[in-house]
Design a protein around this motif. Structure first.
Motif, PDB file in Angstrom:
ATOM      1  N   ASP A 187      19.393  -4.513  25.639  1.00  0.00           N
ATOM      2  CA  ASP A 187      20.367  -3.784  26.461  1.00  0.00           C
ATOM      3  C   ASP A 187      19.816  -2.420  26.877  1.00  0.00           C
ATOM      4  O   ASP A 187      19.968  -2.009  28.032  1.00  0.00           O
ATOM      5  CB  ASP A 187      21.687  -3.591  25.707  1.00  0.00           C
ATOM      6  CG  ASP A 187      22.467  -4.880  25.539  1.00  0.00           C
ATOM      7  OD1 ASP A 187      22.149  -5.885  26.212  1.00  0.00           O
ATOM      8  OD2 ASP A 187      23.397  -4.896  24.700  1.00  0.00           O
ATOM      9  N   LEU A 188      19.178  -1.727  25.950  1.00  0.00           N
ATOM     10  CA  LEU A 188      18.595  -0.425  26.257  1.00  0.00           C
ATOM     11  C   LEU A 188      17.534  -0.562  27.344  1.00  0.00           C
ATOM     12  O   LEU A 188      17.513   0.225  28.303  1.00  0.00           O
ATOM     13  CB  LEU A 188      17.986   0.196  24.989  1.00  0.00           C
ATOM     14  CG  LEU A 188      17.307   1.546  25.134  1.00  0.00           C
ATOM     15  CD1 LEU A 188      18.316   2.625  25.520  1.00  0.00           C
ATOM     16  CD2 LEU A 188      16.598   1.912  23.829  1.00  0.00           C
ATOM     17  N   ALA A 189      16.670  -1.547  27.205  1.00  0.00           N
ATOM     18  CA  ALA A 189      15.609  -1.762  28.191  1.00  0.00           C
ATOM     19  C   ALA A 189      16.185  -2.078  29.564  1.00  0.00           C
ATOM     20  O   ALA A 189      15.697  -1.573  30.585  1.00  0.00           O
ATOM     21  CB  ALA A 189      14.679  -2.887  27.732  1.00  0.00           C
ATOM     22  N   PRO A 235      10.485  -9.795  25.850  1.00  0.00           N
ATOM     23  CA  PRO A 235      10.807 -10.328  24.517  1.00  0.00           C
ATOM     24  C   PRO A 235       9.719 -10.054  23.473  1.00  0.00           C
ATOM     25  O   PRO A 235      10.018  -9.702  22.330  1.00  0.00           O
ATOM     26  CB  PRO A 235      10.976 -11.833  24.755  1.00  0.00           C
ATOM     27  CG  PRO A 235      11.327 -11.952  26.193  1.00  0.00           C
ATOM     28  CD  PRO A 235      10.578 -10.846  26.886  1.00  0.00           C
ATOM     29  N   GLN A 236       8.457 -10.182  23.872  1.00  0.00           N
ATOM     30  CA  GLN A 236       7.351  -9.894  22.958  1.00  0.00           C
ATOM     31  C   GLN A 236       7.323  -8.415  22.573  1.00  0.00           C
ATOM     32  O   GLN A 236       7.058  -8.061  21.423  1.00  0.00           O
ATOM     33  CB  GLN A 236       6.018 -10.260  23.606  1.00  0.00           C
ATOM     34  CG  GLN A 236       5.837 -11.722  23.918  1.00  0.00           C
ATOM     35  CD  GLN A 236       4.594 -11.948  24.754  1.00  0.00           C
ATOM     36  OE1 GLN A 236       3.547 -11.363  24.499  1.00  0.00           O
ATOM     37  NE2 GLN A 236       4.708 -12.794  25.775  1.00  0.00           N
ATOM     38  N   VAL A 237       7.573  -7.568  23.544  1.00  0.00           N
ATOM     39  CA  VAL A 237       7.589  -6.118  23.317  1.00  0.00           C
ATOM     40  C   VAL A 237       8.692  -5.755  22.334  1.00  0.00           C
ATOM     41  O   VAL A 237       8.463  -4.999  21.383  1.00  0.00           O
ATOM     42  CB  VAL A 237       7.737  -5.369  24.662  1.00  0.00           C
ATOM     43  CG1 VAL A 237       8.092  -3.910  24.447  1.00  0.00           C
ATOM     44  CG2 VAL A 237       6.471  -5.520  25.492  1.00  0.00           C
ATOM     45  N   ILE A 238       9.877  -6.297  22.545  1.00  0.00           N
ATOM     46  CA  ILE A 238      10.994  -6.010  21.635  1.00  0.00           C
ATOM     47  C   ILE A 238      10.659  -6.487  20.228  1.00  0.00           C
ATOM     48  O   ILE A 238      10.889  -5.757  19.257  1.00  0.00           O
ATOM     49  CB  ILE A 238      12.304  -6.646  22.155  1.00  0.00           C
ATOM     50  CG1 ILE A 238      12.751  -5.951  23.438  1.00  0.00           C
ATOM     51  CG2 ILE A 238      13.397  -6.557  21.082  1.00  0.00           C
ATOM     52  CD1 ILE A 238      13.908  -6.639  24.148  1.00  0.00           C
ATOM     53  N   ILE A 249       5.524  -1.079  25.061  1.00  0.00           N
ATOM     54  CA  ILE A 249       5.900  -0.739  23.683  1.00  0.00           C
ATOM     55  C   ILE A 249       6.103   0.765  23.562  1.00  0.00           C
ATOM     56  O   ILE A 249       7.107   1.220  23.010  1.00  0.00           O
ATOM     57  CB  ILE A 249       4.844  -1.251  22.680  1.00  0.00           C
ATOM     58  CG1 ILE A 249       4.919  -2.777  22.577  1.00  0.00           C
ATOM     59  CG2 ILE A 249       5.020  -0.595  21.308  1.00  0.00           C
ATOM     60  CD1 ILE A 249       3.756  -3.407  21.832  1.00  0.00           C
ATOM     61  N   ASP A 250       5.164   1.532  24.097  1.00  0.00           N
ATOM     62  CA  ASP A 250       5.288   2.996  24.052  1.00  0.00           C
ATOM     63  C   ASP A 250       6.547   3.465  24.781  1.00  0.00           C
ATOM     64  O   ASP A 250       7.256   4.356  24.307  1.00  0.00           O
ATOM     65  CB  ASP A 250       4.058   3.664  24.670  1.00  0.00           C
ATOM     66  CG  ASP A 250       2.811   3.534  23.819  1.00  0.00           C
ATOM     67  OD1 ASP A 250       2.917   3.142  22.637  1.00  0.00           O
ATOM     68  OD2 ASP A 250       1.711   3.804  24.355  1.00  0.00           O
ATOM     69  N   GLU A 251       6.824   2.852  25.917  1.00  0.00           N
ATOM     70  CA  GLU A 251       8.009   3.243  26.683  1.00  0.00           C
ATOM     71  C   GLU A 251       9.292   2.915  25.931  1.00  0.00           C
ATOM     72  O   GLU A 251      10.221   3.730  25.887  1.00  0.00           O
ATOM     73  CB  GLU A 251       8.009   2.548  28.045  1.00  0.00           C
ATOM     74  CG  GLU A 251       9.151   2.981  28.918  1.00  0.00           C
ATOM     75  CD  GLU A 251       9.080   2.414  30.318  1.00  0.00           C
ATOM     76  OE1 GLU A 251      10.046   2.668  31.063  1.00  0.00           O
ATOM     77  OE2 GLU A 251       8.103   1.738  30.671  1.00  0.00           O
ATOM     78  N   LEU A 252       9.344   1.738  25.306  1.00  0.00           N
ATOM     79  CA  LEU A 252      10.542   1.374  24.549  1.00  0.00           C
ATOM     80  C   LEU A 252      10.715   2.289  23.343  1.00  0.00           C
ATOM     81  O   LEU A 252      11.833   2.707  23.033  1.00  0.00           O
ATOM     82  CB  LEU A 252      10.479  -0.096  24.126  1.00  0.00           C
ATOM     83  CG  LEU A 252      11.734  -0.652  23.449  1.00  0.00           C
ATOM     84  CD1 LEU A 252      12.984  -0.432  24.300  1.00  0.00           C
ATOM     85  CD2 LEU A 252      11.548  -2.133  23.131  1.00  0.00           C
ATOM     86  N   GLU A 253       9.635   2.631  22.674  1.00  0.00           N
ATOM     87  CA  GLU A 253       9.719   3.573  21.551  1.00  0.00           C
ATOM     88  C   GLU A 253      10.259   4.923  22.026  1.00  0.00           C
ATOM     89  O   GLU A 253      11.086   5.534  21.347  1.00  0.00           O
ATOM     90  CB  GLU A 253       8.353   3.747  20.882  1.00  0.00           C
ATOM     91  CG  GLU A 253       7.862   2.542  20.109  1.00  0.00           C
ATOM     92  CD  GLU A 253       8.577   2.302  18.789  1.00  0.00           C
ATOM     93  OE1 GLU A 253       9.530   3.037  18.438  1.00  0.00           O
ATOM     94  OE2 GLU A 253       8.189   1.351  18.092  1.00  0.00           O
TER      95      GLU A 253
END
Length: 129
Positions: free
Chosen positions: A48-50, A114-117, A20-24
């Motif tokens: 797509d970004l991930a 998927p959960q993280v997104i 989550i922190d990395e995606l943010e």
């Protein structure tokens, strides 16, 4: 040898929190905008970004580029390994495509993405579909 106290105080890697922190962080460093888009559009954009930034390690076959780091992340997270195996219809870690800790680490990350997104979208108050 580690004492019981040292083992009890061992910090395990929290895949979901770290992802989550990395995606943010990825969102901050990108041109992703949340305005005017529905949840489905935003989900696809974050996915797509991930994938573009190889957040799961799938594209390269490794997130850490280190067997030791991957195995360290897996320590204490074998419930996630089992969940990922179940999710992808694999019976055990003896599957031929799971040759190393790095492969298991990627499998867990792909399972959690998927959960993280969804959680990131919730954090940004993007309404459900």
């Amino acid at each position: 040898m580690m004492s019981d106290e040292e083992l009890n105080n061992l910090d395990f890697y929290n895949y979901k929190e770290e992802m989550i922190d990395e995606l943010e962080d990825m969102i901050k460093d990108s041109d992703v905008e949340f305005d005017g888009k529905n949840r489905g559009e935003m989900y696809e954009e974050l996915q797509d970004l991930a994938f573009d930034r190889d957040m799961t390690g799938n594209r390269t076959g490794s997130y850490w580029c280190s067997e030791l780091k991957a195995e360290r992340a897996l320590l204490g997270n074998f419930d996630l390994v089992q969940d990922a195996l179940d999710d992808f219809g694999m019976e055990s870690v003896d599957s031929p495509e799971l040759l190393s800790g790095e492969h298991l680490d990627v499998l867990v990350r792909e399972h959690l993405l998927p959960q993280v997104i969804d959680e990131v979208l919730d954090n940004h108050n993007i309404a459900p579909f």
